[in-house]
Design a protein around this motif. Structure first.
Motif, PDB file in Angstrom:
ATOM      1  N   PHE A 232       0.840  -1.205   0.000  1.00  0.00           N
ATOM      2  CA  PHE A 232       0.000   0.000   0.000  1.00  0.00           C
ATOM      3  C   PHE A 232       0.876   1.257   0.000  1.00  0.00           C
ATOM      4  O   PHE A 232       0.650   2.197  -0.760  1.00  0.00           O
ATOM      5  CB  PHE A 232      -0.925  -0.027   1.215  1.00  0.00           C
ATOM      6  CG  PHE A 232      -1.854   1.145   1.287  1.00  0.00           C
ATOM      7  CD1 PHE A 232      -2.729   1.425   0.249  1.00  0.00           C
ATOM      8  CD2 PHE A 232      -1.845   1.997   2.386  1.00  0.00           C
ATOM      9  CE1 PHE A 232      -3.580   2.518   0.306  1.00  0.00           C
ATOM     10  CE2 PHE A 232      -2.688   3.088   2.440  1.00  0.00           C
ATOM     11  CZ  PHE A 232      -3.558   3.352   1.401  1.00  0.00           C
ATOM     12  N   SER A 253      -9.481   8.026 -10.919  1.00  0.00           N
ATOM     13  CA  SER A 253     -10.397   6.956 -10.485  1.00  0.00           C
ATOM     14  C   SER A 253      -9.696   5.596 -10.613  1.00  0.00           C
ATOM     15  O   SER A 253      -9.894   4.709  -9.779  1.00  0.00           O
ATOM     16  CB  SER A 253     -11.695   6.994 -11.278  1.00  0.00           C
ATOM     17  OG  SER A 253     -11.393   6.874 -12.632  1.00  0.00           O
ATOM     18  N   GLN A 256      -7.473   5.379  -7.714  1.00  0.00           N
ATOM     19  CA  GLN A 256      -8.286   5.162  -6.502  1.00  0.00           C
ATOM     20  C   GLN A 256      -8.668   3.681  -6.391  1.00  0.00           C
ATOM     21  O   GLN A 256      -8.569   3.066  -5.326  1.00  0.00           O
ATOM     22  CB  GLN A 256      -9.552   6.031  -6.615  1.00  0.00           C
ATOM     23  CG  GLN A 256     -10.606   5.748  -5.572  1.00  0.00           C
ATOM     24  CD  GLN A 256     -10.481   6.694  -4.383  1.00  0.00           C
ATOM     25  OE1 GLN A 256     -10.212   7.867  -4.578  1.00  0.00           O
ATOM     26  NE2 GLN A 256     -10.637   6.166  -3.197  1.00  0.00           N
ATOM     27  N   THR A 257      -9.036   3.088  -7.559  1.00  0.00           N
ATOM     28  CA  THR A 257      -9.447   1.678  -7.538  1.00  0.00           C
ATOM     29  C   THR A 257      -8.283   0.789  -7.121  1.00  0.00           C
ATOM     30  O   THR A 257      -8.426  -0.079  -6.259  1.00  0.00           O
ATOM     31  CB  THR A 257      -9.945   1.250  -8.938  1.00  0.00           C
ATOM     32  OG1 THR A 257     -10.852   2.237  -9.376  1.00  0.00           O
ATOM     33  CG2 THR A 257     -10.611  -0.111  -8.907  1.00  0.00           C
ATOM     34  N   SER A 258      -7.114   1.018  -7.757  1.00  0.00           N
ATOM     35  CA  SER A 258      -6.018   0.086  -7.433  1.00  0.00           C
ATOM     36  C   SER A 258      -5.510   0.307  -6.004  1.00  0.00           C
ATOM     37  O   SER A 258      -5.194  -0.650  -5.305  1.00  0.00           O
ATOM     38  CB  SER A 258      -4.887   0.153  -8.452  1.00  0.00           C
ATOM     39  OG  SER A 258      -4.420   1.454  -8.531  1.00  0.00           O
ATOM     40  N   LEU A 259      -5.506   1.579  -5.549  1.00  0.00           N
ATOM     41  CA  LEU A 259      -5.077   1.813  -4.160  1.00  0.00           C
ATOM     42  C   LEU A 259      -6.098   1.233  -3.170  1.00  0.00           C
ATOM     43  O   LEU A 259      -5.724   0.658  -2.151  1.00  0.00           O
ATOM     44  CB  LEU A 259      -4.901   3.311  -3.902  1.00  0.00           C
ATOM     45  CG  LEU A 259      -3.609   3.918  -4.461  1.00  0.00           C
ATOM     46  CD1 LEU A 259      -3.625   5.423  -4.315  1.00  0.00           C
ATOM     47  CD2 LEU A 259      -2.393   3.346  -3.756  1.00  0.00           C
ATOM     48  N   SER A 260      -7.406   1.356  -3.535  1.00  0.00           N
ATOM     49  CA  SER A 260      -8.439   0.811  -2.639  1.00  0.00           C
ATOM     50  C   SER A 260      -8.302  -0.702  -2.556  1.00  0.00           C
ATOM     51  O   SER A 260      -8.526  -1.288  -1.497  1.00  0.00           O
ATOM     52  CB  SER A 260      -9.832   1.142  -3.144  1.00  0.00           C
ATOM     53  OG  SER A 260      -9.979   2.512  -3.192  1.00  0.00           O
ATOM     54  N   THR A 261      -7.944  -1.337  -3.687  1.00  0.00           N
ATOM     55  CA  THR A 261      -7.777  -2.798  -3.661  1.00  0.00           C
ATOM     56  C   THR A 261      -6.647  -3.172  -2.702  1.00  0.00           C
ATOM     57  O   THR A 261      -6.781  -4.087  -1.891  1.00  0.00           O
ATOM     58  CB  THR A 261      -7.429  -3.309  -5.079  1.00  0.00           C
ATOM     59  OG1 THR A 261      -8.345  -2.738  -5.982  1.00  0.00           O
ATOM     60  CG2 THR A 261      -7.480  -4.817  -5.158  1.00  0.00           C
ATOM     61  N   TYR A 263      -5.597  -1.386  -0.258  1.00  0.00           N
ATOM     62  CA  TYR A 263      -5.988  -1.043   1.106  1.00  0.00           C
ATOM     63  C   TYR A 263      -6.962  -2.078   1.674  1.00  0.00           C
ATOM     64  O   TYR A 263      -6.903  -2.435   2.848  1.00  0.00           O
ATOM     65  CB  TYR A 263      -6.623   0.356   1.110  1.00  0.00           C
ATOM     66  CG  TYR A 263      -6.745   0.916   2.495  1.00  0.00           C
ATOM     67  CD1 TYR A 263      -5.619   1.099   3.283  1.00  0.00           C
ATOM     68  CD2 TYR A 263      -7.979   1.241   3.024  1.00  0.00           C
ATOM     69  CE1 TYR A 263      -5.715   1.592   4.570  1.00  0.00           C
ATOM     70  CE2 TYR A 263      -8.087   1.734   4.310  1.00  0.00           C
ATOM     71  CZ  TYR A 263      -6.953   1.912   5.074  1.00  0.00           C
ATOM     72  OH  TYR A 263      -7.053   2.382   6.345  1.00  0.00           O
ATOM     73  N   LEU A 264      -7.828  -2.574   0.754  1.00  0.00           N
ATOM     74  CA  LEU A 264      -8.805  -3.576   1.185  1.00  0.00           C
ATOM     75  C   LEU A 264      -8.088  -4.851   1.665  1.00  0.00           C
ATOM     76  O   LEU A 264      -8.463  -5.444   2.675  1.00  0.00           O
ATOM     77  CB  LEU A 264      -9.733  -3.902   0.019  1.00  0.00           C
ATOM     78  CG  LEU A 264     -10.973  -4.686   0.409  1.00  0.00           C
ATOM     79  CD1 LEU A 264     -11.921  -3.824   1.228  1.00  0.00           C
ATOM     80  CD2 LEU A 264     -11.699  -5.186  -0.845  1.00  0.00           C
TER      81      LEU A 264
END
Ligand code: ATP
Length: 589
Positions: A232, A253, A256-261, A263-264
């Motif tokens: 991350f 966006s 955001q998607t790849s960072l959120s993945t 982070y998830l």
């Protein structure tokens, strides 16, 4: 069992690195003194239990003179305990600091040696096979070393003091426990010696087994957590490094998607840790809370039958709790053990990869020889391949059996279609591409410079950027020299900013950064100069101008090998080397 043995072997290897290093003398002395201090602390704690017994008995017996005598003894004990504990903390922190400094330098050196950092950036991160992981070396150097050192230190000293205090308190508790007679029937009874010791053993043994059953999955989860955190963080660093490209593409966006993945993944794993810790804490709280009353419960019978005094009972309780906490070393240190195992694994993998890369470098079939009294560079039977893919026996060939002699003061242009292997050829000559075979002979002692297409701006002043990798200090002569070169390369407007510290990779345009590469060349004046499309971001006029300056300054001094696509470069070179499907043709211009 096998896993446990290999864990200890790996750990012993990491642990001894510092204690056999050039700093071993001070390291061993500090470690030895800390052990002595730890033993003294245990001895003083045992003395305190006797003091406490006498003190409480003096209170119970309303004996004022014994009370003041006990207070006097306490002053002496307390002063010794304070002196030892303060210096123990200071010394252990100093040892940890030096240890970390040495180990970080050692890993950093091996990471930078033989271009391991460069090779590692290409290595596959096989997610299925955890053994093969070599992700985030930066985190392994910056954080895992520190975690490893702190946890192994705490565990080693803790284990040692546990063993010693266990022996001391078991002897004490055994002597205090007396003999208990258990009547089964009127005729059948048995006497048990050291009942408190047996009670502590059974209590702590059960505690260790249950803690391990609940918590062992934490080892794996903690390792995963470090991995997710590092991924991350790396994702965020990439966002910062490529801010402009991302802003131009307006791909926020996507990011955001790849960072959120990422982070998830981190959160999901952390949630698993929390759940597992909840179960562990449930048991741990129950275990430690009941341990407080447990010794009173077992010894109360002797107190109420007036076989022992109140002070005696209190001493039994203190000795029991010391034996119990020594026996509970594993459950009490579970968090530290989890951190230690995870850090050991990550550092061992890292070290394994570094050794593997070093070995690959040493076993490379591309040999470099440096010969004195030699003027030319000889390339003999050079074959360059791509790295092997899984299941492949031979890597794809980029250049086949090349024989070439580069004469002094020659200017050679390398051309070929995209992906034909031009940059890889320069990487091979620079010694950072080990895949292939052949022999390269350089004149000994000549300065060599390889200039990549993307100029690198180190952190620091503009002066540092312009003279990199040389180190330049401000002086009248030095400043005059740099300003002259700036002027020559049409960058005079930066002349007054030499000592300004900025993130120059963001301030200078790509074209200016390529001009900066020319400034470095003119500053360094290498004998052998290899240029990889160093003018690709410049307009043709600027490219022609800079090459003419380069030839004017260095044509009689250096051999210049350039890679380039544009035709206007041909006028500055005498030979052209064309790469085409593995074959190399040489022609004069
Ligand atoms: N580390 C690597 N692993 C696998 N393949 C690689 C690696 N580095 C380069 N390649 C491949 O090697 C080939 C040659 O790359 P190279 O950068 O030498 O090409 P080039 O001729 O300089 O291209 P360009 O003109 O676009 O700069 C390319 O197909 C590239 O994808």
């Amino acid at each position: 069992m096998h896993a446990l043995i290999s864990l200890f072997a790996e750990n012993w290897h990491l642990f001894r690195l510092y204690f056999v290093s050039e700093e071993r003398f001070y390291a061993r002395i500090m470690f030895f003194v800390l052990i002595i201090m730890e033993l003294m602390t245990i001895g003083l704690d045992v003395l305190l239990t006797y003091w406490s017994k006498n003190f409480l008995n003096a209170l119970q017996n309303y004996d004022q003179s014994a009370f003041f005598h006990s207070l006097l003894q306490f002053c002496f004990l307390a002063a010794t305990i304070i002196i030892i504990s303060v210096h123990k903390t200071y010394l252990s922190q100093t040892l940890l600091l030096y240890w970390r400094r040495w180990m970080t330098n050692d890993f950093l050196k091996r990471y930078l040696d033989h271009h391991a950092y460069y090779e590692m950036s290409f290595m596959k991160n096989n997610r299925q096979n955890i053994q093969d992981r070599n992700d985030n070396p930066d985190q392994r150097i910056s954080s895992d070393i520190s975690i490893y050192i702190i946890s192994i230190f705490e565990l080693t000293i803790g284990l040692l003091s546990t063993c010693v205090s266990l022996v001391c308190y078991v002897i004490l508790l055994w002597s205090l426990s007396g003999v208990i007679k258990i009547n089964f029937t009127q005729n059948l009874s048995c006497s048990v010696r050291g009942i408190m010791v047996w009670a502590a053993l059974i209590y702590a043994g059960l505690g260790t087994i249950i803690t391990n059953l609940i918590g062992r999955v934490l080892f794996h989860l903690k390792y995963e957590q470090e991995h997710c955190e590092a991924n991350f963080r790396y994702g965020l660093v990439r966002l910062r490094d490529h801010a402009e490209s991302i802003a131009f593409y307006r791909s926020e966006s996507n990011e955001q998607t790849s960072l959120s993945t990422l982070y998830l993944e981190l959160i999901t794993n952390f949630r698993r840790i929390i759940h597992r810790k909840l179960a562990l804490n449930w048991f741990d709280s129950f275990y430690t809370t009941t341990a407080r009353v447990f010794p009173y419960l077992v010894a109360s019978h002797r107190y109420f039958s007036k076989q022992i005094t109140f002070g005696h009972l209190e001493q039994i309780a203190t000795a029991f709790s010391s034996v119990h906490s020594a026996l509970s070393f594993i459950p009490n240190s579970y968090e530290t053990i989890v951190q230690w195992r995870s850090a050991t694994k990550r550092l061992t993998e890292f070290e394994y990869t570094l050794n593997e890369l070093q070995l690959a470098k040493q076993n490379s079939k591309i040999k470099f020889i440096y010969v004195s009294n030699e003027q030319s560079t000889h390339i003999e039977n050079l074959t360059i391949q791509l790295p092997l893919k899984i299941g492949e026996n031979d890597g794809q060939i980029l250049i086949k059996h090349l024989n070439l002699v580069l004469e002094p003061h020659q200017a050679v242009l390398i051309t070929g279609k995209t992906g034909s292997g031009k940059s890889t050829f320069l990487r091979t000559l620079a010694g950072i591409w080990p895949h292939g075979s052949g022999m390269i002979t350089f004149p000994l002692g000549d300065t060599v410079a390889f200039v990549p297409q993307k100029a690198y701006c180190p952190l620091g002043s503009l002066r540092h950027c312009l003279t990199y990798p040389s180190i330049s200090f401000s002086s009248i002569e030095e400043d005059k020299k740099i300003r002259n070169i700036l002027n020559l390369c049409q960058m005079k407007y930066w002349s007054n900013n030499l000592d300004e510290v900025q993130d120059w990779s963001r301030v200078l345009s790509l074209g200016e950064q390529q001009k900066m590469a020319f400034i470095r060349i003119l500053y360094l004046r290498p004998k052998w100069l290899f240029l990889d499309e160093v003018t690709s971001s410049l307009d043709e006029q600027a490219e022609t101008y800079l090459y003419s300056i380069l030839m004017q300054e260095l044509a009689n001094h250096s051999t210049i090998i350039s890679i380039g696509h544009r035709n206007n470069l041909r006028q500055f070179h005498q030979l052209e080397l064309v790469l085409n499907d593995g074959n190399v043709t040489m022609m004069s211009i």
